[in-house]
Scaffold this active site. Structure first.
Site, short mmCIF file in Angstrom:
data_model
loop_
_atom_site.label_atom_id
_atom_site.label_comp_id
_atom_site.label_asym_id
_atom_site.label_seq_id
_atom_site.Cartn_x
_atom_site.Cartn_y
_atom_site.Cartn_z
N LYS A 263 -12.10 -5.74 -1.99
CA LYS A 263 -13.36 -5.00 -1.90
C LYS A 263 -13.18 -3.48 -1.86
O LYS A 263 -14.12 -2.75 -2.16
CB LYS A 263 -14.18 -5.49 -0.70
CG LYS A 263 -13.57 -5.18 0.65
CD LYS A 263 -14.51 -5.57 1.75
CE LYS A 263 -13.93 -6.62 2.67
NZ LYS A 263 -12.63 -6.28 3.26
N LYS B 235 -4.84 -8.96 -6.46
CA LYS B 235 -5.86 -9.67 -5.68
C LYS B 235 -7.23 -9.01 -5.85
O LYS B 235 -7.32 -7.79 -5.97
CB LYS B 235 -5.40 -9.61 -4.22
CG LYS B 235 -6.32 -10.18 -3.19
CD LYS B 235 -5.69 -10.08 -1.81
CE LYS B 235 -6.27 -8.91 -1.03
NZ LYS B 235 -7.03 -9.29 0.15
N LYS C 69 0.83 -1.20 0.00
CA LYS C 69 0.00 0.00 0.00
C LYS C 69 0.87 1.26 0.00
O LYS C 69 0.54 2.25 -0.65
CB LYS C 69 -0.97 -0.01 1.18
CG LYS C 69 -1.99 -1.13 0.99
CD LYS C 69 -3.15 -1.13 1.93
CE LYS C 69 -4.07 -2.29 1.54
NZ LYS C 69 -5.14 -2.58 2.41
N1 AQP Z 1 -8.92 -12.06 -3.12
C1 AQP Z 1 -8.99 -12.84 -2.05
N2 AQP Z 1 -8.81 -14.18 -2.16
C2 AQP Z 1 -8.91 -14.98 -1.08
N3 AQP Z 1 -9.17 -14.54 0.17
C3 AQP Z 1 -9.36 -13.23 0.33
N4 AQP Z 1 -9.66 -12.47 1.41
C4 AQP Z 1 -9.76 -11.18 1.04
N5 AQP Z 1 -9.55 -11.06 -0.28
C5 AQP Z 1 -9.30 -12.31 -0.76
C6 AQP Z 1 -9.83 -13.02 2.76
O1 AQP Z 1 -11.08 -12.56 3.25
C7 AQP Z 1 -10.98 -12.45 4.67
C8 AQP Z 1 -11.56 -11.15 5.11
O2 AQP Z 1 -10.75 -10.13 4.60
P1 AQP Z 1 -10.73 -8.69 5.20
O3 AQP Z 1 -11.93 -7.99 4.76
O4 AQP Z 1 -10.59 -8.71 6.66
O5 AQP Z 1 -9.39 -8.07 4.66
P2 AQP Z 1 -8.63 -8.10 3.31
O6 AQP Z 1 -7.84 -9.35 3.17
O7 AQP Z 1 -7.84 -6.84 3.26
O8 AQP Z 1 -9.79 -8.12 2.20
P3 AQP Z 1 -9.95 -7.20 0.95
O9 AQP Z 1 -11.22 -7.59 0.27
O10 AQP Z 1 -8.71 -7.18 0.11
O11 AQP Z 1 -10.16 -5.78 1.60
P4 AQP Z 1 -9.38 -4.43 1.35
O12 AQP Z 1 -9.65 -4.07 -0.07
O13 AQP Z 1 -9.99 -3.45 2.30
O14 AQP Z 1 -7.92 -4.64 1.65
C9 AQP Z 1 -9.52 -12.61 5.04
O15 AQP Z 1 -9.32 -13.90 5.59
C10 AQP Z 1 -8.82 -12.45 3.73
O16 AQP Z 1 -7.58 -13.15 3.69
#
Ligand code: AQP
Length: 330
Positions: free
Chosen positions: A199, A196, A113
């Protein structure tokens, strides 16, 4: 009884990546009577992207509704909002004094990031994010933390912080174990398979959102980038197809080899059509439940949060009191 802690950050609409990498197993896992499972919505973590307050509020409630829609709805499983248990913030400050800048500098999520917008301009909250995550886990004496591949490093850091604290002050924290499911650990963006599916992305064209309707899902999958050639197969030179086949394989419960054989000679079109069908079929019942919960005037959501808050506060406050006493804090 085994304690398990999982979180889902309210930083945007949940994606198929969140579902395949983590949430799809949560309903079933939470039904295990030998486990006490804590599912929390890390809304304090979400502040690191400075969301619009109204959006944060809505996304936080939506995350609770999704948890319920996934089947997290049992007496011994608890859903709660991180900001409603102030012990998380307080323990973070304490653990900041048991974590080094060297360790935080090595966190790949921060480095990624920081690369995008420069380390100098990054918020301290983003830098300190892994310590808040350590507090989230250690307050509950979690045995297990199921995460996607990308979060594993943070759980390793939590283990180091807990061990360091325990070495200095006795056996205070349980040292947790990260559990990463092998399948679907990293679902990639449909428009850029090097990235990846996330969201918080502002451009949703490469993300399948859990709320996407049939038309949108079909469109996003038919427009998903593919690799050169026309053979449906995985490989180091086929990151896009590997991602699509992974999604199909998990949802259909079929091996990649089976799928490769089934689509031999059929080309990308037929494969994408079937993939869209299976995504739509999987999400439809979950979406129905989710929309029902969101339109109910929040009754079930509020009840779940109250049930969770009560148990989470009980455990977190006791752990924090123990830590404060050990450190000579009032
Ligand atoms: N692309 C992905 N593939 C597999 N697993 C994923 N997770 C997130 N993206 C993927 C898993 O979802 C769980 C919850 O995630 P989180 O919301 O706590 O955080 P994150 O990993 O940061 O998810 P995002 O969607 O990528 O959010 P942002 O965009 O805010 O950074 C976790 O177990 C994560 O590994």
């Amino acid at each position: 009884m085994k304690r398990i802690v999982s979180g889902i950050k309210p930083t945007g609409e949940l994606t198929l990546g969140n579902y395949l990498g983590a949430m799809r197993r949560w309903g079933e896992m939470s039904a295990n009577p030998d486990h006490e499972h804590f599912f929390f919505v890390p809304n304090l973590h979400a502040l690191t992207v400075r969301p619009e307050p109204k959006t944060l509020h809505t996304d936080s409630r939506a995350a609770v509704a999704w948890l319920l829609a996934m089947g997290v709805d049992h007496d011994h499983s608890y859903i709660f909002m991180q900001s409603q248990v102030p012990a998380h913030s307080e323990l973070t400050w304490i653990l900041n004094n048991y974590t080094t800048m060297g360790e935080l500098n090595r966190m790949t999520q921060f480095k990624d990031k920081a690369l995008k917008s420069g380390a100098e301009g990054q918020l301290v909250g983003l830098y300190d994010y892994p310590v808040l995550m350590a507090a989230d886990i250690l307050l509950y004496d979690a045995d297990e933390v199921p995460v996607g591949e990308d979060q594993k490093q943070h759980v390793e850091l939590t283990r180091d912080i807990a061990t360091r604290f325990n070495n200095l002050h006795g056996d205070v924290f349980r040292v947790p174990q990260p559990t990463v499911q092998s399948e679907g650990a990293r679902i990639m963006n449909l428009q850029d398979p090097a990235k990846k599916m996330s969201k918080s992305d502002t451009d949703d064209s490469g993300n399948i959102l859990l709320t996407d309707d049939e038309k949108t899902i079909v469109k996003k999958i038919s427009r998903a980038v593919t690799d050169s050639g026309s053979v449906v197969s995985t490989g180091a030179d086929k990151p896009a197809l590997t991602n699509l086949l992974t999604i199909h394989s998990i949802l259909a419960g079929k091996s990649i080899e089976e799928l490769e054989a089934a689509y031999a000679g059929k080309g990308y079109g037929a494969f994408k059509e079937d993939l869209a069908d299976i995504v739509v079929e999987t999400l439809a019942p979950l979406q129905k439940h989710y929309h029902q919960l969101m339109s109910e005037g929040n009754t079930k959501i509020d009840q779940a949060l109250e049930h969770g808050w009560w148990r989470a506060s009980e455990l977190a406050n006791a752990k924090l009191a123990q830590v404060k006493e050990i450190l000579g804090l009032f």
